[in-house]
Design a protein around this motif. Structure first.
Motif, PDB file in Angstrom:
ATOM      1  N   GLU A  30       0.857  -1.185   0.000  1.00 48.30           N
ATOM      2  CA  GLU A  30       0.000   0.000   0.000  1.00 48.30           C
ATOM      3  C   GLU A  30       0.892   1.234   0.000  1.00 48.30           C
ATOM      4  O   GLU A  30       1.836   1.324   0.784  1.00 48.30           O
ATOM      5  CB  GLU A  30      -0.924  -0.014   1.211  1.00 48.30           C
ATOM      6  CG  GLU A  30      -1.939  -1.141   1.184  1.00 48.30           C
ATOM      7  CD  GLU A  30      -2.876  -1.108   2.388  1.00 48.30           C
ATOM      8  OE1 GLU A  30      -2.899  -0.069   3.075  1.00 48.30           O
ATOM      9  OE2 GLU A  30      -3.582  -2.106   2.619  1.00 48.30           O
ATOM     10  N   ILE A  31       0.584   2.182  -0.895  1.00 53.03           N
ATOM     11  CA  ILE A  31       1.397   3.394  -1.002  1.00 53.03           C
ATOM     12  C   ILE A  31       0.518   4.624  -0.855  1.00 53.03           C
ATOM     13  O   ILE A  31      -0.699   4.566  -1.047  1.00 53.03           O
ATOM     14  CB  ILE A  31       2.157   3.445  -2.344  1.00 53.03           C
ATOM     15  CG1 ILE A  31       1.177   3.506  -3.519  1.00 53.03           C
ATOM     16  CG2 ILE A  31       3.094   2.244  -2.484  1.00 53.03           C
ATOM     17  CD1 ILE A  31       1.859   3.681  -4.878  1.00 53.03           C
ATOM     18  N   GLU A  32       1.144   5.731  -0.519  1.00 52.75           N
ATOM     19  CA  GLU A  32       0.421   6.985  -0.357  1.00 52.75           C
ATOM     20  C   GLU A  32      -0.023   7.513  -1.724  1.00 52.75           C
ATOM     21  O   GLU A  32       0.789   7.609  -2.653  1.00 52.75           O
ATOM     22  CB  GLU A  32       1.312   8.025   0.324  1.00 52.75           C
ATOM     23  CG  GLU A  32       1.742   7.675   1.741  1.00 52.75           C
ATOM     24  CD  GLU A  32       0.571   7.694   2.705  1.00 52.75           C
ATOM     25  OE1 GLU A  32      -0.356   8.516   2.517  1.00 52.75           O
ATOM     26  OE2 GLU A  32       0.586   6.880   3.652  1.00 52.75           O
ATOM     27  N   ILE A  33      -1.286   7.854  -1.833  1.00 49.59           N
ATOM     28  CA  ILE A  33      -1.797   8.395  -3.101  1.00 49.59           C
ATOM     29  C   ILE A  33      -1.080   9.696  -3.452  1.00 49.59           C
ATOM     30  O   ILE A  33      -0.801   9.975  -4.627  1.00 49.59           O
ATOM     31  CB  ILE A  33      -3.322   8.610  -3.009  1.00 49.59           C
ATOM     32  CG1 ILE A  33      -4.031   7.260  -2.953  1.00 49.59           C
ATOM     33  CG2 ILE A  33      -3.830   9.436  -4.183  1.00 49.59           C
ATOM     34  CD1 ILE A  33      -5.534   7.338  -2.809  1.00 49.59           C
ATOM     35  N   ALA A  34      -0.738  10.479  -2.433  1.00 48.41           N
ATOM     36  CA  ALA A  34      -0.063  11.760  -2.673  1.00 48.41           C
ATOM     37  C   ALA A  34       1.318  11.585  -3.289  1.00 48.41           C
ATOM     38  O   ALA A  34       1.874  12.535  -3.861  1.00 48.41           O
ATOM     39  CB  ALA A  34       0.043  12.535  -1.365  1.00 48.41           C
ATOM     40  N   SER A  35       1.873  10.388  -3.193  1.00 47.94           N
ATOM     41  CA  SER A  35       3.217  10.155  -3.727  1.00 47.94           C
ATOM     42  C   SER A  35       3.211   9.707  -5.187  1.00 47.94           C
ATOM     43  O   SER A  35       4.265   9.478  -5.775  1.00 47.94           O
ATOM     44  CB  SER A  35       3.929   9.087  -2.891  1.00 47.94           C
ATOM     45  OG  SER A  35       3.329   7.807  -3.082  1.00 47.94           O
ATOM     46  N   ILE A  36       2.010   9.603  -5.790  1.00 55.45           N
ATOM     47  CA  ILE A  36       1.875   9.070  -7.153  1.00 55.45           C
ATOM     48  C   ILE A  36       1.762  10.210  -8.164  1.00 55.45           C
ATOM     49  O   ILE A  36       0.915  11.101  -8.023  1.00 55.45           O
ATOM     50  CB  ILE A  36       0.635   8.171  -7.265  1.00 55.45           C
ATOM     51  CG1 ILE A  36       0.691   7.041  -6.239  1.00 55.45           C
ATOM     52  CG2 ILE A  36       0.514   7.597  -8.676  1.00 55.45           C
ATOM     53  CD1 ILE A  36      -0.606   6.249  -6.140  1.00 55.45           C
ATOM     54  N   SER A  37       2.622  10.198  -9.169  1.00 52.60           N
ATOM     55  CA  SER A  37       2.519  11.169 -10.262  1.00 52.60           C
ATOM     56  C   SER A  37       1.797  10.524 -11.437  1.00 52.60           C
ATOM     57  O   SER A  37       1.838   9.294 -11.610  1.00 52.60           O
ATOM     58  CB  SER A  37       3.906  11.648 -10.694  1.00 52.60           C
ATOM     59  OG  SER A  37       4.707  10.570 -11.132  1.00 52.60           O
ATOM     60  N   PRO A  38       1.113  11.320 -12.272  1.00 51.55           N
ATOM     61  CA  PRO A  38       0.317  10.760 -13.375  1.00 51.55           C
ATOM     62  C   PRO A  38       1.180  10.053 -14.413  1.00 51.55           C
ATOM     63  O   PRO A  38       2.378  10.308 -14.540  1.00 51.55           O
ATOM     64  CB  PRO A  38      -0.369  11.990 -13.981  1.00 51.55           C
ATOM     65  CG  PRO A  38      -0.264  13.055 -12.947  1.00 51.55           C
ATOM     66  CD  PRO A  38       0.991  12.785 -12.189  1.00 51.55           C
ATOM     67  N   ASN A  39       0.538   9.192 -15.174  1.00 44.72           N
ATOM     68  CA  ASN A  39       1.184   8.514 -16.285  1.00 44.72           C
ATOM     69  C   ASN A  39       1.140   9.422 -17.522  1.00 44.72           C
ATOM     70  O   ASN A  39       0.059   9.749 -18.002  1.00 44.72           O
ATOM     71  CB  ASN A  39       0.449   7.193 -16.577  1.00 44.72           C
ATOM     72  CG  ASN A  39       0.978   6.478 -17.799  1.00 44.72           C
ATOM     73  OD1 ASN A  39       1.966   6.888 -18.393  1.00 44.72           O
ATOM     74  ND2 ASN A  39       0.323   5.404 -18.174  1.00 44.72           N
ATOM     75  N   PRO A  40       2.300   9.835 -18.051  1.00 43.72           N
ATOM     76  CA  PRO A  40       2.291  10.744 -19.208  1.00 43.72           C
ATOM     77  C   PRO A  40       1.761  10.083 -20.473  1.00 43.72           C
ATOM     78  O   PRO A  40       1.461  10.771 -21.444  1.00 43.72           O
ATOM     79  CB  PRO A  40       3.769  11.122 -19.358  1.00 43.72           C
ATOM     80  CG  PRO A  40       4.524  10.001 -18.717  1.00 43.72           C
ATOM     81  CD  PRO A  40       3.661   9.528 -17.594  1.00 43.72           C
ATOM     82  N   TYR A  41       1.629   8.761 -20.468  1.00 38.28           N
ATOM     83  CA  TYR A  41       1.138   8.048 -21.652  1.00 38.28           C
ATOM     84  C   TYR A  41      -0.270   7.501 -21.444  1.00 38.28           C
ATOM     85  O   TYR A  41      -0.695   6.592 -22.138  1.00 38.28           O
ATOM     86  CB  TYR A  41       2.098   6.907 -22.013  1.00 38.28           C
ATOM     87  CG  TYR A  41       3.496   7.408 -22.286  1.00 38.28           C
ATOM     88  CD1 TYR A  41       3.820   8.002 -23.497  1.00 38.28           C
ATOM     89  CD2 TYR A  41       4.489   7.332 -21.310  1.00 38.28           C
ATOM     90  CE1 TYR A  41       5.090   8.490 -23.743  1.00 38.28           C
ATOM     91  CE2 TYR A  41       5.759   7.820 -21.543  1.00 38.28           C
ATOM     92  CZ  TYR A  41       6.055   8.389 -22.758  1.00 38.28           C
ATOM     93  OH  TYR A  41       7.313   8.884 -23.002  1.00 38.28           O
ATOM     94  N   GLN A  42      -0.993   8.082 -20.495  1.00 41.55           N
ATOM     95  CA  GLN A  42      -2.366   7.675 -20.230  1.00 41.55           C
ATOM     96  C   GLN A  42      -3.206   7.879 -21.498  1.00 41.55           C
ATOM     97  O   GLN A  42      -3.322   8.993 -21.996  1.00 41.55           O
ATOM     98  CB  GLN A  42      -2.932   8.515 -19.092  1.00 41.55           C
ATOM     99  CG  GLN A  42      -4.439   8.513 -18.940  1.00 41.55           C
ATOM    100  CD  GLN A  42      -4.994   7.157 -18.573  1.00 41.55           C
ATOM    101  OE1 GLN A  42      -5.518   6.462 -19.427  1.00 41.55           O
ATOM    102  NE2 GLN A  42      -4.867   6.792 -17.311  1.00 41.55           N
ATOM    103  N   PRO A  43      -3.808   6.800 -22.035  1.00 39.66           N
ATOM    104  CA  PRO A  43      -4.608   6.948 -23.256  1.00 39.66           C
ATOM    105  C   PRO A  43      -5.963   7.588 -23.015  1.00 39.66           C
ATOM    106  O   PRO A  43      -6.555   8.144 -23.947  1.00 39.66           O
ATOM    107  CB  PRO A  43      -4.763   5.502 -23.746  1.00 39.66           C
ATOM    108  CG  PRO A  43      -4.651   4.669 -22.515  1.00 39.66           C
ATOM    109  CD  PRO A  43      -3.667   5.389 -21.637  1.00 39.66           C
ATOM    110  N   ARG A  44      -6.457   7.519 -21.778  1.00 37.33           N
ATOM    111  CA  ARG A  44      -7.770   8.106 -21.503  1.00 37.33           C
ATOM    112  C   ARG A  44      -7.651   9.618 -21.414  1.00 37.33           C
ATOM    113  O   ARG A  44      -6.774  10.158 -20.731  1.00 37.33           O
ATOM    114  CB  ARG A  44      -8.342   7.556 -20.193  1.00 37.33           C
ATOM    115  CG  ARG A  44      -9.724   8.090 -19.870  1.00 37.33           C
ATOM    116  CD  ARG A  44     -10.237   7.524 -18.566  1.00 37.33           C
ATOM    117  NE  ARG A  44     -10.462   6.101 -18.661  1.00 37.33           N
ATOM    118  CZ  ARG A  44     -11.539   5.540 -19.196  1.00 37.33           C
ATOM    119  NH1 ARG A  44     -12.483   6.300 -19.704  1.00 37.33           N
ATOM    120  NH2 ARG A  44     -11.666   4.245 -19.242  1.00 37.33           N
ATOM    121  N   VAL A  45      -8.540  10.313 -22.122  1.00 35.41           N
ATOM    122  CA  VAL A  45      -8.547  11.774 -22.125  1.00 35.41           C
ATOM    123  C   VAL A  45      -9.588  12.306 -21.140  1.00 35.41           C
ATOM    124  O   VAL A  45      -9.326  13.213 -20.361  1.00 35.41           O
ATOM    125  CB  VAL A  45      -8.831  12.321 -23.540  1.00 35.41           C
ATOM    126  CG1 VAL A  45      -8.911  13.841 -23.519  1.00 35.41           C
ATOM    127  CG2 VAL A  45      -7.751  11.860 -24.517  1.00 35.41           C
TER     128      VAL A  45
END
Length: 286
Positions: free
Chosen positions: A30-45
């Motif tokens: 389990e990790i902190e949500i605040a520590s997660i950066s977005p995926n630059p290749y996210q296909p969903r707009v």
């Protein structure tokens, strides 16, 4: 008091997941949500608010049953797949979320994993799906056959999806908004004029036509406004070539009967695929 990502242990809710992750050299925690950066290749707009709320309510009741995928980056993590789950968990008030931490991924492998994971697990709209396939072709040098194998679909499904990207952006928006289906949209590929394509797409959407009615509408327009360069048989041949090659094709002729055939491609692997089909070397089946 802040909520935890899961009310019970990961092993209790996802039997065997921890053991499988360890066996494959991945870490499940389990990790902190605040520590997660977005995926630059996210296909969903676009993220549908109603769908996120529904998922958030499910997470409130049952927890996050499917871990997200991340890679370690700097002092935190970069998301590989699972942005909807992250957003919904935040909406539910969670501060932590279960994650599988992928180790030693190259940039190309991370892109490929992110796109394929989203294609397999997330409900992408048809244009988001097509753009994800295109990214796999361009960024990862995968052929349509290789993509089809990875996502568990026929190559023709991937090819037909990619063909949607040859339509004008305005029509792609209509497809994304679910006003017409990909099957409706593919009938428009038989028209060379983008203005006519958009006009008919809007008519299909406004009148909520069936695919059969859309096909008849396109055939009627082709008969009424056929290009002076092409005969009916030449336009039929152009359409047949597009279906056979699964790519955009244009036939151009002059008044003397001479001309050229244009075949569009998106990348070197796509060029090799087309060449393989034309030369019948077998490369087109890669």
């Amino acid at each position: 008091m802040s909520k935890q990502a899961l009310g019970r242990g990961l092993g209790a809710l996802i039997p065997g997941m921890a053991e499988e992750a360890v066996a494959e050299g991945r870490m499940l925690k389990e990790i902190e949500i605040a520590s997660i950066s977005p995926n630059p290749y996210q296909p969903r707009v676009d993220f549908n608010d109603d769908a996120l709320l529904e998922l958030s309510l499910s997470i409130t009741e049952k927890g996050v049953l499917q871990p997200i995928l991340v890679t370690a980056k700097d002092n935190g993590y970069e998301l590989v797949a699972g942005e909807r789950r992250v957003r919904a968990a935040e909406m539910a008030g969670y501060k932590q979320i279960p994650a599988i931490i992928m180790e030693g991924l190259t940039k190309e492998a991370s892109i490929e994993l992110a796109l394929i994971e989203n294609l397999q697990r997330e409900n992408l709209d048809p244009i988001e799906e097509a753009k994800a396939y295109k990214q796999l072709v361009e960024e990862c040098n995968l052929t349509q056959e290789q993509i089809a194998q990875r996502v568990g679909k026929n190559r023709s499904v991937v090819a037909n999806s990619l063909r949607l990207l040859t339509l004008p952006p305005e029509i792609q928006k209509i497809i994304s908004s679910a006003k017409i289906t990909p099957s409706h949209a593919r009938t428009l590929l038989n028209l060379a004029d983008s203005g006519a394509q958009l006009q008919l797409a809007e008519k299909m959407a406004a009148e909520k036509m069936t695919v059969r009615s859309a096909e008849k509408l396109v055939l009627k327009r082709r008969g009424a406004r056929r290009s002076p360069e092409l005969s009916a048989s030449a336009e039929d041949l152009q359409s047949e070539l597009q279906r056979h090659l699964a790519s955009k094709v244009r036939i151009h002729r002059n008044q003397k009967g001479r001309g050229r055939i244009e075949i569009h491609f998106y990348s070197d692997p796509e060029l090799e695929r087309l060449a393989g089909i034309i030369l019948d070397t077998g490369a087109g089946m890669k």
